[in-house]
Write a protein that holds these residues in place. Sequence first.
Motif, PDB file in Angstrom:
ATOM      1  N   SER A 272       0.816  -1.216   0.000  1.00 41.63           N
ATOM      2  CA  SER A 272       0.000   0.000   0.000  1.00 41.63           C
ATOM      3  C   SER A 272       0.846   1.260   0.000  1.00 41.63           C
ATOM      4  CB  SER A 272      -0.940   0.002   1.209  1.00 41.63           C
ATOM      5  OG  SER A 272      -0.207  -0.111   2.415  1.00 41.63           O
ATOM      6  N   VAL A 273       2.059   1.172   0.566  1.00 43.33           N
ATOM      7  CA  VAL A 273       2.932   2.344   0.589  1.00 43.33           C
ATOM      8  C   VAL A 273       3.308   2.779  -0.829  1.00 43.33           C
ATOM      9  CG1 VAL A 273       5.075   1.004   0.808  1.00 43.33           C
ATOM     10  CG2 VAL A 273       4.983   3.359   1.654  1.00 43.33           C
ATOM     11  N   VAL A 274       3.420   1.823  -1.756  1.00 44.04           N
ATOM     12  CA  VAL A 274       3.754   2.152  -3.149  1.00 44.04           C
ATOM     13  C   VAL A 274       2.632   2.967  -3.780  1.00 44.04           C
ATOM     14  CG1 VAL A 274       4.232   1.202  -5.438  1.00 44.04           C
ATOM     15  CG2 VAL A 274       5.220   0.119  -3.409  1.00 44.04           C
ATOM     16  N   HIS A 275       1.380   2.510  -3.589  1.00 43.58           N
ATOM     17  CA  HIS A 275       0.227   3.237  -4.147  1.00 43.58           C
ATOM     18  C   HIS A 275       0.128   4.648  -3.560  1.00 43.58           C
ATOM     19  CE1 HIS A 275      -1.492  -0.243  -6.255  1.00 43.58           C
ATOM     20  NE2 HIS A 275      -1.141  -0.958  -5.204  1.00 43.58           N
ATOM     21  N   VAL A 276       0.330   4.738  -2.237  1.00 39.41           N
ATOM     22  CA  VAL A 276       0.223   6.044  -1.576  1.00 39.41           C
ATOM     23  C   VAL A 276       1.323   6.987  -2.055  1.00 39.41           C
ATOM     24  CG1 VAL A 276       0.365   7.228   0.652  1.00 39.41           C
ATOM     25  CG2 VAL A 276      -0.935   5.111   0.463  1.00 39.41           C
ATOM     26  N   MET A 277       2.553   6.506  -2.145  1.00 39.84           N
ATOM     27  CA  MET A 277       3.669   7.344  -2.569  1.00 39.84           C
ATOM     28  C   MET A 277       3.501   7.814  -4.009  1.00 39.84           C
ATOM     29  SD  MET A 277       5.563   7.896  -0.002  1.00 39.84           S
ATOM     30  CE  MET A 277       6.963   8.653  -0.807  1.00 39.84           C
ATOM     31  N   MET A 278       3.021   6.929  -4.899  1.00 39.95           N
ATOM     32  CA  MET A 278       2.828   7.321  -6.296  1.00 39.95           C
ATOM     33  C   MET A 278       1.719   8.363  -6.421  1.00 39.95           C
ATOM     34  SD  MET A 278       5.165   6.066  -8.025  1.00 39.95           S
ATOM     35  CE  MET A 278       4.515   6.828  -9.521  1.00 39.95           C
ATOM     36  N   SER A 279       0.661   8.234  -5.612  1.00 41.08           N
ATOM     37  CA  SER A 279      -0.393   9.256  -5.626  1.00 41.08           C
ATOM     38  C   SER A 279       0.141  10.593  -5.132  1.00 41.08           C
ATOM     39  CB  SER A 279      -1.569   8.800  -4.752  1.00 41.08           C
ATOM     40  OG  SER A 279      -2.177   7.656  -5.282  1.00 41.08           O
ATOM     41  N   ASN A 280       1.018  10.545  -4.123  1.00 41.23           N
ATOM     42  CA  ASN A 280       1.631  11.787  -3.630  1.00 41.23           C
ATOM     43  C   ASN A 280       2.510  12.428  -4.698  1.00 41.23           C
ATOM     44  OD1 ASN A 280       0.451  11.646  -1.087  1.00 41.23           O
ATOM     45  ND2 ASN A 280       2.145  10.477  -0.209  1.00 41.23           N
ATOM     46  N   VAL A 281       3.273  11.602  -5.420  1.00 40.76           N
ATOM     47  CA  VAL A 281       4.113  12.117  -6.513  1.00 40.76           C
ATOM     48  C   VAL A 281       3.236  12.781  -7.574  1.00 40.76           C
ATOM     49  CG1 VAL A 281       5.602  11.428  -8.439  1.00 40.76           C
ATOM     50  CG2 VAL A 281       6.012  10.507  -6.160  1.00 40.76           C
ATOM     51  N   TYR A 282       2.134  12.130  -7.915  1.00 39.54           N
ATOM     52  CA  TYR A 282       1.211  12.639  -8.937  1.00 39.54           C
ATOM     53  C   TYR A 282       0.640  14.002  -8.569  1.00 39.54           C
ATOM     54  CZ  TYR A 282      -3.653  12.969 -10.665  1.00 39.54           C
ATOM     55  OH  TYR A 282      -4.850  13.412 -11.149  1.00 39.54           O
ATOM     56  N   LEU A 283       0.357  14.222  -7.271  1.00 37.58           N
ATOM     57  CA  LEU A 283      -0.265  15.476  -6.860  1.00 37.58           C
ATOM     58  C   LEU A 283       0.735  16.553  -6.442  1.00 37.58           C
ATOM     59  CD1 LEU A 283      -3.381  14.288  -4.793  1.00 37.58           C
ATOM     60  CD2 LEU A 283      -3.385  15.505  -6.968  1.00 37.58           C
ATOM     61  N   PHE A 284       1.911  16.145  -5.941  1.00 28.97           N
ATOM     62  CA  PHE A 284       2.839  17.124  -5.362  1.00 28.97           C
ATOM     63  C   PHE A 284       3.981  17.516  -6.298  1.00 28.97           C
ATOM     64  CE2 PHE A 284       0.803  15.449  -1.564  1.00 28.97           C
ATOM     65  CZ  PHE A 284       0.603  16.595  -0.817  1.00 28.97           C
ATOM     66  N   VAL A 285       4.388  16.620  -7.194  1.00 30.32           N
ATOM     67  CA  VAL A 285       5.561  16.912  -8.023  1.00 30.32           C
ATOM     68  C   VAL A 285       5.317  18.034  -9.038  1.00 30.32           C
ATOM     69  CG1 VAL A 285       7.070  15.953  -9.818  1.00 30.32           C
ATOM     70  CG2 VAL A 285       6.738  14.720  -7.682  1.00 30.32           C
TER      71      VAL A 285
END
Length: 314
Positions: A272-285
Amino acid sequence: MLNFNDTPFQPATLQLTGIPGMQTGHAWVALAFCILYLISIIGNLSILTLVIREPALHQPMYYFLSMLSLNDLGVSFSTLPTVLATFCFNYHHVGFDACLVQMFFIHTFSFMESGILLAMSFDRFVAICDPLRYATVLTNSRILAMGLGILAKSFITLFPFPFLVKRLPFCKGRILHHSYCLHPDLMKVACGDIHVNNIYGLFVVIFTYGIDSAFILLSYALILRAVLAIASQEQRLKALNTCMSHICAVLAFYVPIIAVSMIHRFWKSAPSVVHVMMSNVYLFVPPVLNPIIYSVKTKEIRRVIFKVLYKSQS
């Protein structure tokens, strides 16, 4: 068991989560998010201020850039309240209706970003393929109409989402997997017939990301054809260099989207950490990188920044 304010169908509040496996390092995570927010807000506000104040930047390219900066501020401010509450104040609850409002704004600004990047690719297409008509094609009124069209398209297509979610019962718990509200996350805890939500969500993704990315690729195919027709290699490089900032912004936006889609499609067993981190990258980067990209890669922006810094020192 229902809380006093719950209904048999919808909870009064939903519980947000941080990053799985990093409960002991919340202070460092909070610091990282605060730095990202500061870079995003200060960077995009600086771009907006420069475009407004400097007459040299009163050109179509920079008007579109100011739209992008304004939209990136919208993305940042949409996630900021719940992210800071979760990581800085250890407050993990959000009202159900507030969650729907946040979901609407996050998705609306994300889809608007795609439309703005398409408009910017059209700007580069006209500048390189038909430079003599650049000023007559991209007039202020047309740029304003394009901006309002992007806003209207995103608002209208996303407007049904809160109501489609509101009609569903929620009986699979109230714990979401992010520190903000997203439509796919809400669908995981809904227990009604979500086929309409999924079908309409797929339609919206294809109608926005799919069509926008296809036209961006078409624009650059035509730009590349025009550039290759230029005899001088120096002029070719000069023409391509004017597109580099936009290409970097497109990659910063679409690569995380593609990565998230690929993980959901082909690596469903991912932690689940992978999904959460990728969503954060998508919104924050993108909101963090865009002002940096345009400040570094665009000569006019750099010149104005140095000019402002020189004035402040003297």
